[in-house]
Design a protein around this motif. Sequence first.
Motif, PDB file in Angstrom:
ATOM      1  N   ARG A 194       0.804  -1.204   0.033  1.00 33.41           N
ATOM      2  CA  ARG A 194      -0.034  -0.087  -0.054  1.00 33.41           C
ATOM      3  C   ARG A 194       0.795   1.266  -0.048  1.00 33.41           C
ATOM      4  O   ARG A 194       2.008   1.167   0.469  1.00 33.41           O
ATOM      5  CB  ARG A 194      -0.895   0.121   1.158  1.00 33.41           C
ATOM      6  N   PRO A 195       0.321   2.354  -0.544  1.00 37.58           N
ATOM      7  CA  PRO A 195       1.140   3.747  -0.385  1.00 37.58           C
ATOM      8  C   PRO A 195       1.189   4.164   0.972  1.00 37.58           C
ATOM      9  O   PRO A 195       0.599   3.721   2.003  1.00 37.58           O
ATOM     10  CB  PRO A 195      -0.074   4.728  -0.881  1.00 37.58           C
ATOM     11  N   MET A 196       2.506   4.465   1.273  1.00 31.97           N
ATOM     12  CA  MET A 196       3.050   5.156   2.642  1.00 31.97           C
ATOM     13  C   MET A 196       2.065   6.139   3.199  1.00 31.97           C
ATOM     14  O   MET A 196       1.740   7.008   2.472  1.00 31.97           O
ATOM     15  CB  MET A 196       4.417   5.649   2.383  1.00 31.97           C
ATOM     16  N   GLY A 197       1.802   6.177   4.464  1.00 35.65           N
ATOM     17  CA  GLY A 197       1.256   7.172   5.092  1.00 35.65           C
ATOM     18  C   GLY A 197       1.996   7.875   6.094  1.00 35.65           C
ATOM     19  O   GLY A 197       3.211   7.640   6.592  1.00 35.65           O
ATOM     20  N   ALA A 198       1.422   9.087   6.627  1.00 37.28           N
ATOM     21  CA  ALA A 198       2.403   9.773   7.587  1.00 37.28           C
ATOM     22  C   ALA A 198       3.006   8.861   9.004  1.00 37.28           C
ATOM     23  O   ALA A 198       3.759   9.170   9.305  1.00 37.28           O
ATOM     24  CB  ALA A 198       1.648  10.867   8.061  1.00 37.28           C
ATOM     25  N   ALA A 199       1.998   7.912   9.237  1.00 42.10           N
ATOM     26  CA  ALA A 199       2.118   7.382  10.268  1.00 42.10           C
ATOM     27  C   ALA A 199       3.066   6.272  10.330  1.00 42.10           C
ATOM     28  O   ALA A 199       3.413   5.883  11.172  1.00 42.10           O
ATOM     29  CB  ALA A 199       0.830   6.687  10.818  1.00 42.10           C
ATOM     30  N   ASP A 200       3.372   6.058   9.079  1.00 47.01           N
ATOM     31  CA  ASP A 200       4.639   5.016   8.727  1.00 47.01           C
ATOM     32  C   ASP A 200       6.192   5.371   8.995  1.00 47.01           C
ATOM     33  O   ASP A 200       7.012   4.530   9.025  1.00 47.01           O
ATOM     34  CB  ASP A 200       4.477   4.666   7.173  1.00 47.01           C
ATOM     35  N   ALA A 201       6.361   6.736   9.055  1.00 50.16           N
ATOM     36  CA  ALA A 201       7.722   7.309   8.994  1.00 50.16           C
ATOM     37  C   ALA A 201       8.625   6.628  10.290  1.00 50.16           C
ATOM     38  O   ALA A 201       9.719   6.084   9.657  1.00 50.16           O
ATOM     39  CB  ALA A 201       7.769   8.742   9.168  1.00 50.16           C
ATOM     40  N   GLU A 202       8.175   6.420  11.284  1.00 51.73           N
ATOM     41  CA  GLU A 202       8.915   5.878  12.352  1.00 51.73           C
ATOM     42  C   GLU A 202       9.347   4.514  12.267  1.00 51.73           C
ATOM     43  O   GLU A 202      10.369   4.023  12.378  1.00 51.73           O
ATOM     44  CB  GLU A 202       8.399   6.251  13.878  1.00 51.73           C
ATOM     45  N   ALA A 203       8.345   3.736  11.813  1.00 54.03           N
ATOM     46  CA  ALA A 203       8.184   2.310  11.521  1.00 54.03           C
ATOM     47  C   ALA A 203       9.381   2.221  10.624  1.00 54.03           C
ATOM     48  O   ALA A 203      10.263   1.069  10.419  1.00 54.03           O
ATOM     49  CB  ALA A 203       7.196   1.679  11.319  1.00 54.03           C
ATOM     50  N   LEU A 204       9.354   2.720   9.427  1.00 54.25           N
ATOM     51  CA  LEU A 204      10.273   2.631   8.338  1.00 54.25           C
ATOM     52  C   LEU A 204      11.777   3.044   8.652  1.00 54.25           C
ATOM     53  O   LEU A 204      12.557   2.253   8.369  1.00 54.25           O
ATOM     54  CB  LEU A 204       9.892   3.248   7.098  1.00 54.25           C
ATOM     55  N   ALA A 205      11.856   3.915   9.258  1.00 57.93           N
ATOM     56  CA  ALA A 205      13.187   4.579   9.843  1.00 57.93           C
ATOM     57  C   ALA A 205      13.827   3.434  10.782  1.00 57.93           C
ATOM     58  O   ALA A 205      14.994   3.021  10.256  1.00 57.93           O
ATOM     59  CB  ALA A 205      13.198   5.587  10.494  1.00 57.93           C
ATOM     60  N   ALA A 206      13.055   2.675  11.613  1.00 59.11           N
ATOM     61  CA  ALA A 206      13.529   1.430  12.434  1.00 59.11           C
ATOM     62  C   ALA A 206      13.888   0.339  11.613  1.00 59.11           C
ATOM     63  O   ALA A 206      15.074  -0.291  11.717  1.00 59.11           O
ATOM     64  CB  ALA A 206      12.499   1.209  13.286  1.00 59.11           C
ATOM     65  N   LEU A 207      13.110   0.103  10.664  1.00 54.40           N
ATOM     66  CA  LEU A 207      13.483  -0.956   9.619  1.00 54.40           C
ATOM     67  C   LEU A 207      14.698  -0.899   8.786  1.00 54.40           C
ATOM     68  O   LEU A 207      15.611  -1.641   8.716  1.00 54.40           O
ATOM     69  CB  LEU A 207      12.310  -1.197   8.587  1.00 54.40           C
ATOM     70  N   TYR A 208      14.880   0.455   8.285  1.00 52.59           N
ATOM     71  CA  TYR A 208      16.042   0.720   7.580  1.00 52.59           C
ATOM     72  C   TYR A 208      17.325   0.574   8.707  1.00 52.59           C
ATOM     73  O   TYR A 208      18.337   0.249   8.065  1.00 52.59           O
ATOM     74  CB  TYR A 208      15.800   2.084   6.964  1.00 52.59           C
TER      75      TYR A 208
END
Length: 285
Positions: free
Chosen positions: A148-162
Amino acid sequence: MAVQDVAQIVMRDMTGADIAAVADLCFEQQWPHREEDLQTLLSIGSGLVAEIDGRIVGTIMAWRFGETFATLGVVIVAVAHQGRGLGRQLASAMIERLGERTVLLNATEEGRPLYSRLGFAEIDTICQHQALAPGQTLVPLRAGERVRPMGAADAEALAALYNSATGMDRRILLETVLAEGSTVVLCHEHEQKGFAVLRRFGRGWVIGPVVAPDVTGAKALIAHWLGMQSGSFCRIDVPEASGLGTWLEDIGMPQVDRVTRMARGAAPVPGEAAKVFALAAQALG
């Protein structure tokens, strides 16, 4: 023609006003970097240029990822001045600025001997795939998964994954590519498990970074963007160990080049939750 006296070389910090000259050196090397790409790279890092008689004849950039790691890239010496040790001078000067950090880079075949002499060891191979994006490539998702498209609430989770997938603090880099591009997220039961960014770069579009829990998830993310960009020029740089090479070849994204990933110091140790399946850029790792 007399050999250039090294005393005439002036080395200084790279500034935004130098980008046009850096782009000219990239063009001479047949590298695809646009001025916009180089401006972005400089905005999140730093650079040095070497001048002779006021003309830029060499460049290097570096990016710091926390206090422990850094990467080098855009290491160029003008063809007319190669073979005189200028590349070594630039690399040594930048390494000194980076202090005790482990330094990583992706070396061309021509540059690999220089970096070996500077203490870098080979740790991986990165394969460059590019072509006009093929038509829709179907990768079945598993039960409970969706892209799905990224939403504003995803930023922290994606940073942690990266950060976990790279073993480095990549927050600033991720914020930059997210702002420049479009991002899709791989979810399982509403939990973020991976992501892929599509943004303008060079001759067309680059897919990266791609972070996923496994090769199936990575294929689903990549296939999404290839399908969306069907007929457009796309590039993706993947670790040879990713398991994606044969699949990319089969769907019409041939390998056109390869570089050697090298480290000077202890290489980062990725976590287990996700892996990097495509780089943000060869320079950035």
